[in-house]
Design an enzyme around this catalytic site. Sequence first.
Site, PDB file in Angstrom:
ATOM      1  N   TRP A   1      47.301  14.064 -86.773  1.00 42.65           N
ATOM      2  CA  TRP A   1      48.163  13.454 -88.211  1.00 42.65           C
ATOM      3  C   TRP A   1      48.703  14.524 -88.920  1.00 42.65           C
ATOM      4  O   TRP A   1      49.866  14.276 -89.647  1.00 42.65           O
ATOM      5  CB  TRP A   1      47.342  12.468 -88.866  1.00 42.65           C
ATOM      6  CG  TRP A   1      46.955  11.254 -87.910  1.00 42.65           C
ATOM      7  CD1 TRP A   1      45.787  10.900 -87.490  1.00 42.65           C
ATOM      8  CD2 TRP A   1      47.841  10.364 -87.565  1.00 42.65           C
ATOM      9  NE1 TRP A   1      45.730   9.786 -86.960  1.00 42.65           N
ATOM     10  CE2 TRP A   1      46.993   9.654 -86.754  1.00 42.65           C
ATOM     11  CE3 TRP A   1      49.122   9.920 -87.642  1.00 42.65           C
ATOM     12  CZ2 TRP A   1      47.570   8.206 -86.210  1.00 42.65           C
ATOM     13  CZ3 TRP A   1      49.664   8.881 -87.186  1.00 42.65           C
ATOM     14  CH2 TRP A   1      48.895   8.061 -86.345  1.00 42.65           C
TER      15      TRP A   1
ATOM     16  N   ASP B   1      45.967  14.001 -97.217  1.00 44.64           N
ATOM     17  CA  ASP B   1      46.140  12.293 -96.391  1.00 44.64           C
ATOM     18  C   ASP B   1      44.837  12.034 -96.294  1.00 44.64           C
ATOM     19  O   ASP B   1      43.822  12.758 -95.459  1.00 44.64           O
ATOM     20  CB  ASP B   1      46.926  12.785 -95.229  1.00 44.64           C
ATOM     21  CG  ASP B   1      46.767  11.412 -94.440  1.00 44.64           C
ATOM     22  OD1 ASP B   1      46.347  10.525 -94.783  1.00 44.64           O
ATOM     23  OD2 ASP B   1      47.189  11.319 -93.224  1.00 44.64           O
TER      24      ASP B   1
ATOM     25  N   LYS C   1      42.007   1.389 -92.826  1.00 40.86           N
ATOM     26  CA  LYS C   1      40.864   1.696 -92.443  1.00 40.86           C
ATOM     27  C   LYS C   1      39.693   1.336 -93.231  1.00 40.86           C
ATOM     28  O   LYS C   1      38.811   0.692 -92.856  1.00 40.86           O
ATOM     29  CB  LYS C   1      40.833   3.448 -92.146  1.00 40.86           C
ATOM     30  CG  LYS C   1      42.118   3.952 -91.431  1.00 40.86           C
ATOM     31  CD  LYS C   1      41.946   3.526 -90.099  1.00 40.86           C
ATOM     32  CE  LYS C   1      42.860   4.426 -89.123  1.00 40.86           C
ATOM     33  NZ  LYS C   1      44.339   4.318 -89.598  1.00 40.86           N
TER      34      LYS C   1
HETATM   35  N1  PLP Z   1      47.138   9.592 -91.583  1.00 41.23           N
HETATM   36  C1  PLP Z   1      45.934   9.189 -90.790  1.00 41.23           C
HETATM   37  C2  PLP Z   1      44.962  10.269 -90.824  1.00 41.23           C
HETATM   38  C3  PLP Z   1      45.881   8.199 -89.927  1.00 41.23           C
HETATM   39  O1  PLP Z   1      44.758   8.028 -89.424  1.00 41.23           O
HETATM   40  C4  PLP Z   1      46.953   7.239 -89.493  1.00 41.23           C
HETATM   41  C5  PLP Z   1      46.923   6.242 -88.820  1.00 41.23           C
HETATM   42  O2  PLP Z   1      46.172   5.829 -88.022  1.00 41.23           O
HETATM   43  C6  PLP Z   1      48.212   7.637 -90.358  1.00 41.23           C
HETATM   44  C7  PLP Z   1      48.145   8.567 -91.065  1.00 41.23           C
HETATM   45  C8  PLP Z   1      49.453   6.853 -90.113  1.00 41.23           C
HETATM   46  O3  PLP Z   1      49.214   5.633 -90.765  1.00 41.23           O
HETATM   47  P1  PLP Z   1      50.203   4.497 -90.865  1.00 41.23           P
HETATM   48  O4  PLP Z   1      50.041   3.707 -89.457  1.00 41.23           O
HETATM   49  O5  PLP Z   1      49.937   3.443 -91.606  1.00 41.23           O
HETATM   50  O6  PLP Z   1      51.599   4.964 -90.922  1.00 41.23           O
END
Ligand code: PLP
Length: 364
Positions: free
Chosen positions: A101, A170, A194
């Site tokens: 991520w 994040d 989550k």
């Molecule tokens: N950041 C983290 C830590 C994630 O676990 C996720 C998705 O699982 C994301 C970003 C991306 O999120 P989204 O699917 O809402 O764009």
Amino acid sequence: AEVTDMGNSSGFPQVLIQAQRELLNYSGTGISVLEMSHRTSDFSNIINTTENLLRELLNIPENYKVLFLHGGGTGQFSAVPLNLIGLKKDRCADYIVTGIWSAKAAKEAEKYGKVNLIHPNLDRYTSIPDSSSWSLNPSASYVYYCCNETVHGVEFNFIPETKDVIIVSDMSSNFLSRPIDVSKFGLIFAGAQKNIGCAGVTVVIVKEDLLGNALKECPIVLDYQVQAGNSSLYNTPSCFSIYIMKLVLEWIKSNGGAEAMEILNKKKSSLIYDIINTSNGFYCCPIDVSCRSRMNIPFRIGKKEGDEALEKLFLDGASKLGMISLKGHRSVGGIRASLYNAVTLEDAQALSAYMKEFLKDHLT
Ligand code: PLP
């Protein structure tokens, strides 16, 4: 039988029951939140209550704005550089990459400025190298990290130190799983799905004095100053997802808040790590002990690189017991137990009992 989803959602049973109860008639209004205009006083009540709950649960200082935006965590991979990389004239940012991520966020940021990858050459994401080895750039506009790498199970249990450079994090997969000191950050973001609700809304907590620095090309819906100036109602927000978040936050509050979530999440994750640690290598978690996630526990079965037949047997057996979504992310394989706030201590106990049983039956 009750099914426990150990995967990617916040299925708080009480929340879902309440949402179902008031689905057709929200709080005596005679209509559903799904039908409600975002310009009504009823919706104002919902979004204001949600914001106040977040402020209370995380002790958010007054000089921070709380935004409810579209576009998910991925939308923020773009919004962060579009709004903040221009804070300093060099237009550069440091990205601490500890999993997929943060790697994705860094790649997106490269479109808008210079990105300095901190320790990009790890062949696998299993650790957070000692911060003394990081070469942070003092003229960076911000330092970015992902607080919990959902796929790899690498979690920061500390806030990186920087000198006069703001920190962006994040927290999509560990938001409100523990208390955090918001005042240490320039910006925190988290997709709701989550730990605090369902997909469709992303929380952004941003220090007020960082607003107003967006690049010219920043799309208006991603412009923090515009969204803050319009209390997240510049365009139609994700009303129903915000309402679900309100219900989840009320649940977290009535269950003791972030401190209580932390105690619970420590207990839940210890149950699983204890079995892994005492299984003589039958269960193998490759992550350094110092940064093992409380939220996502990836492990292999049978041998270090995983015995796929045994892992399939494990997943089939778990599914028969009502435990679903335990399959590891397709990029790493194996098993992943996700223990978000909606997963109860009893759920974690059931998984640990099953792991013990499976170990007994299959250790050769
Ligand atoms: N950041 C983290 C830590 C994630 O676990 C996720 C998705 O699982 C994301 C970003 C991306 O999120 P989204 O699917 O809402 O764009």
